[in-house]
Design a protein around this motif. Structure first.
Motif, short mmCIF file in Angstrom:
data_model
loop_
_atom_site.label_atom_id
_atom_site.label_comp_id
_atom_site.label_asym_id
_atom_site.label_seq_id
_atom_site.Cartn_x
_atom_site.Cartn_y
_atom_site.Cartn_z
N LEU A 2 -6.12 -1.10 3.54
CA LEU A 2 -6.20 -1.36 1.91
C LEU A 2 -4.89 -1.22 1.28
O LEU A 2 -4.77 -1.76 0.34
N LYS A 3 -4.37 -0.08 1.55
CA LYS A 3 -3.26 0.18 0.94
C LYS A 3 -2.12 -0.70 1.02
O LYS A 3 -1.14 -0.81 0.13
N GLN A 4 -2.20 -1.65 1.93
CA GLN A 4 -1.07 -2.45 2.25
C GLN A 4 -1.36 -3.83 1.65
O GLN A 4 -0.65 -4.87 1.60
N LEU A 5 -2.41 -3.80 0.85
CA LEU A 5 -3.11 -5.03 0.39
C LEU A 5 -2.88 -5.19 -1.38
O LEU A 5 -3.17 -6.29 -1.93
N ASN A 6 -1.91 -4.47 -1.90
CA ASN A 6 -1.95 -4.50 -3.32
C ASN A 6 -3.07 -4.31 -4.15
O ASN A 6 -3.40 -5.13 -5.20
N LEU A 7 -4.11 -3.50 -3.59
CA LEU A 7 -5.22 -3.43 -4.66
C LEU A 7 -5.47 -2.21 -5.55
O LEU A 7 -4.25 -1.17 -5.01
N ASP A 48 -11.49 -10.09 3.40
CA ASP A 48 -10.66 -11.29 2.84
C ASP A 48 -10.17 -11.26 1.54
O ASP A 48 -10.22 -9.99 1.40
N SER A 49 -9.68 -12.26 1.13
CA SER A 49 -8.86 -11.99 -0.10
C SER A 49 -9.76 -11.60 -1.54
O SER A 49 -9.28 -11.39 -2.34
N VAL A 103 2.49 -1.99 0.35
CA VAL A 103 2.29 -3.26 0.00
C VAL A 103 3.02 -4.16 0.70
O VAL A 103 4.16 -4.18 0.80
N LEU A 104 2.24 -5.16 1.41
CA LEU A 104 2.88 -6.02 2.25
C LEU A 104 3.30 -7.36 1.54
O LEU A 104 4.06 -8.18 1.89
N ASP A 105 2.37 -7.45 0.65
CA ASP A 105 2.82 -8.85 -0.21
C ASP A 105 1.93 -8.59 -1.52
O ASP A 105 0.51 -8.09 -1.59
N LYS A 106 2.44 -9.06 -2.57
CA LYS A 106 1.69 -9.04 -4.13
C LYS A 106 0.41 -9.86 -3.98
O LYS A 106 -0.50 -9.65 -4.39
N ILE A 144 -2.85 -11.10 -2.20
CA ILE A 144 -3.46 -10.60 -1.45
C ILE A 144 -3.81 -11.56 -0.09
O ILE A 144 -3.93 -10.94 1.08
#
Lengths: 138, 457
Positions: A26-31, A64-65, B368-371, B373
């Motif tokens: 989740l940390k990679q998802l810009n949440l 998912d998104s 963060v991989l991309d802004k 999601i």
């Protein structure tokens, strides 16, 4: 995106392995950190519940998104009185589990506080399935 | 808005770098890659902890600093000296002697940084009392830790106590005092004698502030050499003029060492953790909400805290022991009532307290991989596929520290799948790659020299 993790009975040493892995994702998802925290806390509680009470099981995670869906399925004694189990402070944890700092009776109530949707299906003598959903946007 | 790139004290001297990759393997935030036979730092990932500096045997990693002579750009030259500076010298050299040499080298004033420790501790305790929801609170004392949390543990930025470290508080005090004594503000030059890289970066590009109040940074090793040389020249019988006395309390002397802040905090349960990998291990747990009941965390990037700073010249355990010895002596005088704990700086407590809070510490996640999601999810799926193809040996031959790092680099368009030597071999086996192509890739990563051994034949 789909993940699966297995749960081993009484394996408190590895409690939190699944929630840690999900957190990393989740940390990679810009949440927002708040959303991530809710997911991690809920999944950790469910994980510990299954380790403490059941004879093993599986965690399924789908992202998912828009949301994360988590299902913790165990083979175990089931919950005889679900309403009681949802109350804060109610616990049927064994003394040895409590000795390890778990079993304060905050598991299900704490999950409920942190997720947007919670469904618990349980059958005495067979097992319990906890389904949780957290939406990424309000 | 935070700036996109950050000032970094750690720099690579390409003429000296031999591309050995030791720094890449040790970096706790995976901020280094090897390309064209040279190490390269990803600026947004580097937290200036200095681990690479310590491990580099080619001395190719250096710390940008202000030239010593730049102190003479100012009429009123102030040295802000941390207690670890004294800890490097043999115990028979008295602090006042060392301070006298600083005057002889060109400074007009010496301020002991830790004189602000009691104000600093007071402000932290005050903040802790009003922010029980954010427990465990984390000290902002070590700038490498603040940056680590920003890039790797963004959900914990609110746990950081936004009180400026003692050096900033002392700097504010020094400036105020000198201005009151009639110094023109533009003539005052505050120079921080730094034990580490992170503190240089914190001065040059402060977190949560526009500009630092400190005018320049002098690396501790440089000053140590100058001071020690002077003391040797002057010999044993030299009578140093008295300029400035050591005034720190025993608590203040120890504050930059491990447990130094913890001793001064009011928390019922607190922890001191030093060395960056230990800190990372623990913060993972804090982030998962697995830690209960701990109110305060003193976290330091270096083993033995500031005594282990990369610019400290003596062995960290000896420096620490030396500081404890000095603190014990002072403590004895304190017990006998021979010293006053009431430092001049404490008269300005209210003024300093008002100006010692950092505005805001914002997360700047490196993960963060991309802004977007959906795009981030796609990338993550690709990373997973690529990971399954990689050998998981973390051999570093691709120029990235781990197989996972390579997978991420590929998806971020910073690397190719064929950078992996196992993939190269697999392709060669089915005649999908020529050896010459594989060698070209290797040269692109590791430079020409390493493959030119047989060229002389």
């Amino acid at each position: 995106m789909h993940f699966e993790y297995s749960i081993i009975e009484g394996d408190f040493v590895n409690a939190g392995a699944a929630s840690s892995a999900v957190k990393k994702t989740l940390k990679q998802l810009n949440l927002s950190p708040v959303v991530i925290k809710r997911v991690v806390v809920a999944l950790y509680e469910a994980e510990v519940n299954a380790i403490a009470h059941a004879y093993g099981g599986t965690i399924y995670v789908d992202i998912d998104s828009e949301k994360i869906f988590m299902k913790v399925e165990d083979r175990g004694p089931g919950i005889p009185d679900l309403e009681l189990a949802m109350q804060e402070g109610y616990s049927t944890a064994r003394p040895e589990v409590r000795d390890m700092g778990f079993g304060a009776g905050m598991g299900l109530p704490n999950i409920k506080k942190n997720v947007d949707k919670l469904v618990v299906n349980t059958k005495v003598g067979e097992g319990t399935t906890v389904e949780m959903e957290v939406c990424f946007v309000e | 808005m935070e700036k996109n790139t950050f000032y970094h004290a750690l720099q690579i001297d390409e003429d000296k770098c031999i591309g050995c990759s030791h720094c890449m393997k040790i970096c706790p935030t995976e901020a280094i890659r090897v390309c064209n036979g040279k190490a390269r730092i990803f600026e947004n990932r580097c937290i200036d902890c200095g681990k690479c500096y310590k491990v580099c045997f080619s001395k190719a990693i250096y710390l940008k600093q202000d030239d010593f002579d730049s102190i003479f750009d100012y009429k009123c030259r102030v040295a802000l000296v941390p207690a670890v500076f004294l800890g490097q010298f043999p115990t028979d050299i008295r602090p006042s002697r060392i301070y006298a040499v600083l005057y002889e080298l060109g400074f007009n004033h010496v301020f002991e940084i830790e004189s602000a420790v009691s104000i600093y501790a007071y402000l932290k305790n005050l903040y802790a009392r009003d922010h029980t929801d954010d427990y465990p609170l984390i000290s902002a004392f070590c700038p490498a830790i603040v940056r680590l949390i920003q890039v790797k543990f963004p959900s914990l930025v609110n746990n950081i106590i936004p009180v400026k470290p003692p050096v900033d508080i002392t700097a504010m005090y020094a400036r105020k005092l000198l201005e009151e004594q009639g110094c023109n503000p533009d003539d005052i030059g505050l120079f921080y004698i730094t034990p580490c890289a992170a503190k240089i970066a914190a001065v040059k590009s402060p977190v949560g502030e526009e500009k630092s109040i400190i005018n320049g940074v002098i690396n501790m090793d440089v000053l140590y050499n100058r001071v020690y040389k002077k003391i040797k020249e002057q010999g044993k019988n030299y009578v140093a003029p008295q300029f400035s006395k050591a005034r720190l309390s025993s608590d203040a002397i120890l504050s930059s060492l491990t447990n130094g802040e913890r001793r001064l905090c009011m928390a019922k349960r607190s922890l001191s953790i030093d060395e960056i990998d230990n800190v990372i291990e623990f913060l993972e747990k804090v982030e998962n909400d697995e830690i209960e009941g701990i109110e305060f965390l003193e976290l330091r990037a270096c083993d033995q805290s500031c005594a282990g700073g990369v610019l400290v010249c003596e062995n960290r355990f000896l420096v620490s022991e030396c500081m404890y010895a000095r603190a014990r002596k002072v403590a004895e005088r304190e017990r006998n009532g021979e010293t006053t704990r009431d430092l001049e700086i404490n008269k300005e407590r209210d003024y300093l307290a008002k100006n010692s809070m950092v505005e805001s510490i914002k997360p700047r996640s490196m993960m963060v991989l991309d802004k977007d999601i959906s795009k981030a999810l796609e990338k993550m799926e690709r990373i997973r596929e690529i990971k399954n193809m990689l050998p998981q040996t973390d051999c570093c031959f691709c120029g990235a520290p781990t197989c996972d790092a390579l997978a991420e680099d590929i998806v971020r368009d910073n690397a190719q799948l064929t950078d992996c030597i196992f993939i190269q071999r697999s392709l060669e086996a089915v005649d999908n790659m020529k050896i010459s192509e594989a060698i070209d890739i290797t040269k692109k990563i590791w430079g020409n020299e390493k493959l030119n051994i047989s060229n002389d034949e």
